[in-house]
Design an enzyme around this catalytic site. Sequence first.
Site, PDB file in Angstrom:
ATOM      1  N   ARG A   1       0.747  -1.212  -0.087  1.00 56.46           N
ATOM      2  CA  ARG A   1       0.127   0.217   0.167  1.00 56.46           C
ATOM      3  C   ARG A   1       0.741   1.262   0.018  1.00 56.46           C
ATOM      4  NH1 ARG A   1      -1.000   4.890   2.305  1.00 56.46           N
ATOM      5  NH2 ARG A   1      -0.340   4.038   4.314  1.00 56.46           N
TER       6      ARG A   1
ATOM      7  N   HIS B   1       6.946   4.265  12.355  1.00 57.16           N
ATOM      8  CA  HIS B   1       6.964   4.330  11.324  1.00 57.16           C
ATOM      9  C   HIS B   1       7.786   5.160  10.635  1.00 57.16           C
ATOM     10  CE1 HIS B   1       4.580   3.988   7.205  1.00 57.16           C
ATOM     11  NE2 HIS B   1       5.318   5.025   7.101  1.00 57.16           N
TER      12      HIS B   1
ATOM     13  N   HIS C   1      10.910   6.687   8.180  1.00 53.70           N
ATOM     14  CA  HIS C   1      11.600   6.880   6.861  1.00 53.70           C
ATOM     15  C   HIS C   1      12.972   7.276   6.772  1.00 53.70           C
ATOM     16  CE1 HIS C   1       7.563   7.557   4.211  1.00 53.70           C
ATOM     17  NE2 HIS C   1       7.214   7.041   5.192  1.00 53.70           N
TER      18      HIS C   1
ATOM     19  N   CYS D   1       9.944   9.486  -0.724  1.00 54.21           N
ATOM     20  CA  CYS D   1       9.560  10.680   0.120  1.00 54.21           C
ATOM     21  C   CYS D   1       9.220  11.818  -0.819  1.00 54.21           C
ATOM     22  CB  CYS D   1      10.744  11.230   1.171  1.00 54.21           C
ATOM     23  SG  CYS D   1      10.154  12.555   2.036  1.00 54.21           S
TER      24      CYS D   1
ATOM     25  N   ASN E   1      10.202   4.828   3.016  1.00 54.33           N
ATOM     26  CA  ASN E   1      10.184   3.645   3.831  1.00 54.33           C
ATOM     27  C   ASN E   1      11.536   3.200   3.975  1.00 54.33           C
ATOM     28  OD1 ASN E   1       7.205   3.959   4.562  1.00 54.33           O
ATOM     29  ND2 ASN E   1       6.974   3.630   2.410  1.00 54.33           N
TER      30      ASN E   1
END
Length: 307
Positions: free
Chosen positions: A14, A206, A208, A239, A248
């Site tokens: 996703r 989460h 990055h 990004c 990610n």
Amino acid sequence: MIPAKVKIVEVGPRDGLQNEKEFVPTETKIELVNRLARAGIVNVEATSFVSPKWVPQMSDAAAVMAGIERRAGTIYSVLTPNIRGFEGALEAKADEIVIFGAASEAFSQKNINCSIAESVARFEPVAKAAKDAGMRLRGSISCALGCPYQGEVSVASVVDVVERMKALGCDEIDIADTIGVGTPKRTREVLAAASKVFPRERLSGHFHDTYGQAIGNIYAALLEGIEIFHASVAGLGGCPYAKGATGNVATEDVVYLMNGLGIETGIDLDQLVDIGDFISRAINKPSSSRAGRALFTKKRDGVAACA
């Protein structure tokens, strides 16, 4: 305080694929989700029930959910921004829906033209519907460690949104470093504060890797006792606020770290490396995973087996 076991939430299908300009075939998405589950991922963010006008890549959400092999014990999550999206998720028999808000007022205004409070209020009917249907509800807080528009985001702002998400009934809450500017010190400060108002074991990180800080931030989060982390196989996703930058953190890199620390994930790293190669070839882009590339090269050349 470092946990003995962690849950990895795979967001590649996703969050990783949603910004790909070329449409990824539905069959490829289904195969990706299935292979990730078979490798031991117990929570896969499979797709997003959003308007095809805004996110064309996710226009096949219903077909993806209908085509996957449901593995016992695996949570299949979908992003749902509104009631219409929720209805699609419900019909598709998703296990968990994901709602989202920002910790930055500037980000909220720029992206959805409303305040943080207004954005969270919009999710009240979605959250209620999910709870009434007996579905898991996860809230994601973007820009928790920095914003592309206002810069620094206060710890108090993050805590405020955590409390709002808690009031909606969220089972888990993601603390997301959307632009990857966070550092370990700030990560610990934010998570320590968030854990005072929401159960630590239901908070997730989460991160990055835009500035190469993701693995360091994950280790910092482990020191705060965080047990849930998001990652994207092959580092899928970029990004949008830093052209050409990595987005990610790669799942292979995270699992390699956990293996080295003796932390149980239940994930087969050898399979994960193959999956990273599979999806990289499918979208014709090199993997962003450092561990994945190194381990695949060793495997291909017969130098050593994967750890």
